[in-house]
Design an enzyme around this catalytic site. Sequence first.
Site, PDB file in Angstrom:
ATOM      1  N   TYR A  88     -25.252  -0.412  49.237  1.00 45.07           N
ATOM      2  CA  TYR A  88     -26.295  -1.090  50.232  1.00 45.07           C
ATOM      3  C   TYR A  88     -26.179  -2.202  49.936  1.00 45.07           C
ATOM      4  CZ  TYR A  88     -29.964  -2.930  53.720  1.00 45.07           C
ATOM      5  OH  TYR A  88     -30.820  -3.850  54.609  1.00 45.07           O
ATOM      6  N   ASP A 145     -24.067  -5.266  42.348  1.00 41.43           N
ATOM      7  CA  ASP A 145     -25.446  -6.247  43.529  1.00 41.43           C
ATOM      8  C   ASP A 145     -26.133  -6.272  42.597  1.00 41.43           C
ATOM      9  OD1 ASP A 145     -27.295  -5.677  45.030  1.00 41.43           O
ATOM     10  OD2 ASP A 145     -26.248  -5.415  46.696  1.00 41.43           O
ATOM     11  N   LYS A 153     -35.804  -7.812  44.469  1.00 38.53           N
ATOM     12  CA  LYS A 153     -36.905  -6.550  43.884  1.00 38.53           C
ATOM     13  C   LYS A 153     -37.566  -7.727  42.981  1.00 38.53           C
ATOM     14  CE  LYS A 153     -34.759  -3.364  46.858  1.00 38.53           C
ATOM     15  NZ  LYS A 153     -33.575  -2.703  47.156  1.00 38.53           N
TER      16      LYS A 153
HETATM   17  C1  LIG Z   1     -32.501  -3.266  48.742  1.00 35.68           C
HETATM   18  C2  LIG Z   1     -30.539  -4.261  48.254  1.00 35.68           C
HETATM   19  C3  LIG Z   1     -30.859  -5.120  48.945  1.00 35.68           C
HETATM   20  C4  LIG Z   1     -31.332  -5.960  50.073  1.00 35.68           C
HETATM   21  O1  LIG Z   1     -32.017  -6.419  49.512  1.00 35.68           O
HETATM   22  P1  LIG Z   1     -33.668  -7.367  50.913  1.00 35.68           P
HETATM   23  O2  LIG Z   1     -34.658  -7.953  49.880  1.00 35.68           O
HETATM   24  O3  LIG Z   1     -33.986  -6.058  51.405  1.00 35.68           O
HETATM   25  O4  LIG Z   1     -32.738  -8.244  52.116  1.00 35.68           O
HETATM   26  C5  LIG Z   1     -29.871  -5.423  49.025  1.00 35.68           C
HETATM   27  N1  LIG Z   1     -28.806  -5.263  48.261  1.00 35.68           N
HETATM   28  C6  LIG Z   1     -29.426  -3.816  47.022  1.00 35.68           C
HETATM   29  C7  LIG Z   1     -28.501  -3.032  45.829  1.00 35.68           C
HETATM   30  C8  LIG Z   1     -30.681  -3.503  46.587  1.00 35.68           C
HETATM   31  O5  LIG Z   1     -31.450  -2.607  46.750  1.00 35.68           O
END
Ligand SMILES: *Cc1c(COP(=O)(O)O)cnc(C)c1O
Length: 431
Positions: free
Chosen positions: A144, A237, A265
Amino acid sequence: MKIDKSIELYTRGKKNLVGAVNSPVRAFKSVGGVPIFIDRAKGSKIFDVDGNEYVDMVLSYGPMILGHRNSTVEKTVKKYMKNGYTFGASTKGEIIMAELVCDAFPGMDKVRFVNSGTEAVLSAIRLARAFTGKNKIIKFAGCYHGHSDALLVAAGSGLATLSIPGSKGVPDEAVKNTLIAEFNNIKSVERHLRNDDVAAIIIEPIAGNMGVIQPSAKFIKELKELTKASGILLIADEVMTGFRSQFGGAQELLGFEADITCLGKVVGGGFPVGAYGARNEIMEMVAPLGDMYQAGTLSGNPIAMSCGIATLKELKNQDPYKDFEKTAAFLEREMKMAAKANGIDLQVNRFGSMINPFFTKTRVVDFKTAQTSDTDKFKTFFWKMMENGVFLPPSQFESWFLSTAMTKRDIYKVRSAIQIAMKAVANKFNK
Ligand SMILES: *Cc1c(COP(=O)(O)O)cnc(C)c1O
């Protein structure tokens, strides 16, 4: 468990808030029942509006690595609040934050702060396309990367939870440049590289949005070699893993350097912060230095920066990564023992401070094997954990998180909840 006030808020909230939530997984749809509304949190604990107390293993889906309202962090944030909330001009905090981040990730010479992980990733993709002059992106099934159009295919997190392959409202043109490969399967990547229009491969180096899945050492090494040899950018990511797997993220732990790194995060310590960064040559494409445009009214917000700085400094001081590893290993053992004692097929995947069980016999190494999990069993397990004071993500496909605020007592509480919950699963499903 008494949840009258949550029920009342849920009923009232549904009228004017979509599903009474602002992010789908919070609706508890896959576990049934009513979403719990939170009143407050402190340290390792979170309290709902009915006064139920839980050990928090959601931690806002990762950011609260120090637990809630760490005293040093709180003092710093309060101090900066006094100076004003946002200025539309640069502040010293942004520079300090940039130095901290670039220092932690050797592959980053320069960084740009944004307001979410989604924004970080969509900007990184634009940057990879600008830098290479190519259009296609390879992503992995079950990973994701936020909710931007191009990446809402075969995505994990809430989409996996709701069993939907993509999203309505995303035009075919928006995803026609997105190619899907399988996690831990280098052949599935090589197949796409016959296409000469590939700008980048994006990966969660330790997947956390289809449950926790770690890459084999060989897979990451091969990805790095493959991208390097073919002039394709590797985008890590690390929105979930940055400062969580290690201070320098999954890259430090797995020993590789991505071309572009995305953060979110933990980097904001609970305030909305995302970031993307790379070596100078790449970041110099970004406006105002170059012609790739990306902007944000609240980007680098001074309060958010103060929280991020305080969180990262405190995290660096505490250096909790060895302890996280020990706690996660303990929880893995306890879950496996409880499952075995009750005749339940269970896999436990973990990496650093990310851990979660899968109710399946099959070893979970990619999205397909993750989906062999019995989500009905998870549902029973989830509610028993809640009833016994452990706040978990309401989905089979989300990681649980550890915080430095968790005490031995908290961990034993989690263990006894696990024992009760496994027994409840066996009572319901083993005939
Ligand atoms: C949470 C997450 C996102 C999205 O971040 P948001 O702050 O919710 O937009 C993208 N990539 C990874 C790996 C994530 O865990």
